[in-house]
Design a protein around this motif. Structure first.
Motif, PDB file in Angstrom:
ATOM      1  N   ASP A 228       1.156  -0.920  -0.029  1.00 39.50           N
ATOM      2  CA  ASP A 228       0.432   0.302   0.021  1.00 39.50           C
ATOM      3  C   ASP A 228       0.302   0.923   0.255  1.00 39.50           C
ATOM      4  OD1 ASP A 228      -2.627  -1.448   0.258  1.00 39.50           O
ATOM      5  OD2 ASP A 228      -2.386  -1.757   2.264  1.00 39.50           O
ATOM      6  N   PRO A 230       0.787   5.214  -0.208  1.00 45.36           N
ATOM      7  CA  PRO A 230       0.621   6.538   0.527  1.00 45.36           C
ATOM      8  C   PRO A 230       1.290   7.585  -0.592  1.00 45.36           C
ATOM      9  CG  PRO A 230       1.560   5.994   1.940  1.00 45.36           C
ATOM     10  CD  PRO A 230       2.127   4.764   0.958  1.00 45.36           C
ATOM     11  N   ASN A 261      -8.669   6.326  -5.919  1.00 47.54           N
ATOM     12  CA  ASN A 261      -8.337   5.500  -5.057  1.00 47.54           C
ATOM     13  C   ASN A 261      -7.707   3.704  -4.995  1.00 47.54           C
ATOM     14  OD1 ASN A 261      -6.876   5.855  -2.660  1.00 47.54           O
ATOM     15  ND2 ASN A 261      -8.590   5.108  -1.696  1.00 47.54           N
ATOM     16  N   GLY A 262      -6.728   3.325  -4.785  1.00 46.42           N
ATOM     17  CA  GLY A 262      -6.775   1.889  -4.787  1.00 46.42           C
ATOM     18  C   GLY A 262      -6.367   1.289  -6.242  1.00 46.42           C
ATOM     19  N   LYS A 264      -3.773  -0.170  -8.965  1.00 44.99           N
ATOM     20  CA  LYS A 264      -2.908  -0.993  -8.689  1.00 44.99           C
ATOM     21  C   LYS A 264      -1.967  -1.007  -9.930  1.00 44.99           C
ATOM     22  CE  LYS A 264      -5.671  -4.859  -5.945  1.00 44.99           C
ATOM     23  NZ  LYS A 264      -6.277  -5.872  -5.823  1.00 44.99           N
ATOM     24  N   VAL A 283      -0.467  -0.654  -3.894  1.00 49.79           N
ATOM     25  CA  VAL A 283      -2.240   0.051  -4.256  1.00 49.79           C
ATOM     26  C   VAL A 283      -2.051   0.815  -4.051  1.00 49.79           C
ATOM     27  CG1 VAL A 283      -4.092  -0.409  -3.495  1.00 49.79           C
ATOM     28  CG2 VAL A 283      -2.758  -2.650  -3.316  1.00 49.79           C
ATOM     29  N   LEU A 284      -2.523   2.361  -4.705  1.00 48.64           N
ATOM     30  CA  LEU A 284      -2.001   3.378  -4.564  1.00 48.64           C
ATOM     31  C   LEU A 284      -2.968   4.123  -3.732  1.00 48.64           C
ATOM     32  CD1 LEU A 284      -1.544   5.226  -8.323  1.00 48.64           C
ATOM     33  CD2 LEU A 284       0.034   4.260  -6.444  1.00 48.64           C
ATOM     34  N   GLN A 285      -2.582   4.652  -2.267  1.00 46.83           N
ATOM     35  CA  GLN A 285      -3.427   4.776  -1.153  1.00 46.83           C
ATOM     36  C   GLN A 285      -3.985   6.721  -0.731  1.00 46.83           C
ATOM     37  OE1 GLN A 285      -5.629   2.883  -0.069  1.00 46.83           O
ATOM     38  NE2 GLN A 285      -5.023   1.538  -0.381  1.00 46.83           N
ATOM     39  N   THR A 286      -4.873   7.455  -1.284  1.00 44.61           N
ATOM     40  CA  THR A 286      -4.249   8.757  -1.520  1.00 44.61           C
ATOM     41  C   THR A 286      -4.191   8.902   0.163  1.00 44.61           C
ATOM     42  OG1 THR A 286      -6.021   8.701  -3.473  1.00 44.61           O
ATOM     43  CG2 THR A 286      -6.015  11.049  -2.035  1.00 44.61           C
ATOM     44  N   VAL A 287      -3.384   9.957   0.044  1.00 41.05           N
ATOM     45  CA  VAL A 287      -3.842  10.411   1.742  1.00 41.05           C
ATOM     46  C   VAL A 287      -3.801  11.737   1.884  1.00 41.05           C
ATOM     47  CG1 VAL A 287      -2.198  10.784   3.828  1.00 41.05           C
ATOM     48  CG2 VAL A 287      -2.065   8.775   2.473  1.00 41.05           C
TER      49      VAL A 287
END
Length: 317
Positions: A228, A230, A261-262, A264, A283-287
């Motif tokens: 994952d 960020p 977001n999410g 892959k 897995v891209l996760q936006t912060v």
């Protein structure tokens, strides 16, 4: 799932010897046997008594169960601690004399078909000698050990009956070579390291099932590795080139503009280097950064004015 206090079910103290376990079981089995008992809940109690005896009569299962400790109460919601059975050495033997389908979810979670009570083979007897049984244990390694291969020293616990009739734990230490590319669930065979033979019979083998230690960055499914990653909102919208950690070293990765977001991103062949190497997925996760100053809050206000965007539009609001 509910915790089951097997000692309480049989009416025993935790320091009861094996003879006391057998006597308690026989007494309760007669009392609750459905063919003769007039108790309203006889069948259910009979199942509980059989399950408790299945664990406490077996010094290996009993010692492993005892390791969970006495801090749980019957009926309490329970999940086995991670890697609770790591390093315990078990013999193959299946479910011995009991019917596995009659066991509770609690039993299955500790000793079920995915665990150590699944038999892999038994004692092979000859007229004047007997081959030693194979034994089985789980050991935890780091994911990085699988990427490069390693050698490590492990300590295994196995159970013997003491002179007082109670199970006791003994330890032995072995040097083990971890092959490159091994995946979780695979086994390492150590020839001749199982139970000693009888009457000149060959010793059995020791099989070590591999599990991975929990990792702060990665998780795996077979040879596939997931990370994952960020991402700042502007990196997701505009695209970016970022340095990504992988178990084999850092790697520069291009993030496409307007990524969701999410999303892959596949890194082919960057998973566990098995015979058929796995892939790695980012897995891209936006912060979203917090706005803690006037300038930051104003930047968000200007940001909201620049977009005609309602994230709840699909909900009709």
């Amino acid at each position: 799932m509910e915790y089951k206090d097997y000692y309480k079910i049989l009416g025993l103290e935790r320091n009861a010897d094996q003879a006391e376990v057998k006597r308690a079981y026989r007494k309760l089995a007669r009392k609750y046997h459905p063919d003769v008992s007039s108790e309203k809940d006889a069948e259910e109690r009979f199942k509980e008594v059989n399950e408790a005896y299945e664990v406490l009569k077996d010094p290996e299962k009993r010692a492993a169960y005892d390791q969970l400790g006495s801090g749980f109460q019957s009926g309490q919601d329970f999940r086995p601690p991670p890697n609770w059975d790591q390093g315990f050495e078990f013999h193959g033997g299946g479910y011995t004399d009991a019917d596995s389908e009659a066991f509770s979810d609690f039993f299955e979670s500790l000793f079920g078909r995915g665990g150590f009570s699944q038999g892999y083979g038994g004692r092979q007897r000859r007229q004047y000698s007997a081959q030693g049984e194979n034994t089985y244990a789980r050991i935890a390694i780091d994911l990085e050990d699988s990427y490069r291969g390693s050698s490590r020293q492990i300590t295994l616990k196995h159970t013997v009956l003491g002179e007082d009739g109670r199970p006791q734990l003994q330890e032995r230490t072995l040097n083990v070579k971890i092959p490159k590319g091994i995946t979780e669930g695979q086994q390492i065979r150590l020839a001749g390291q199982g139970e000693a033979g009888i009457g000149g019979g060959k010793p059995g083998d020791l099989y070590l099932e591999i599990i991975f230690n929990s990792h702060r960055l990665y998780h795996t499914e077979g040879p596939t590795v997931y990370l994952d990653l960020p991402m700042a909102p502007w990196e997701m919208a505009l695209g970016a080139k970022v340095q990504v950690p992988t178990p084999s070293g850092p790697l520069k990765v291009t993030i496409p503009a307007n990524s969701d977001n999410g999303k892959k991103l596949r890194l082919k062949g960057r998973g566990i280097p098995a015979k058929q190497p796995g892939d790695m997925y980012i897995v891209l996760q936006t912060v979203t950064p917090s706005a803690t100053s006037d300038a930051q809050r104003e930047a968000y206000r200007q940001f909201s004015k620049a977009f005609d965007f309602n994230p709840r539009q699909s909900m009709g609001s």
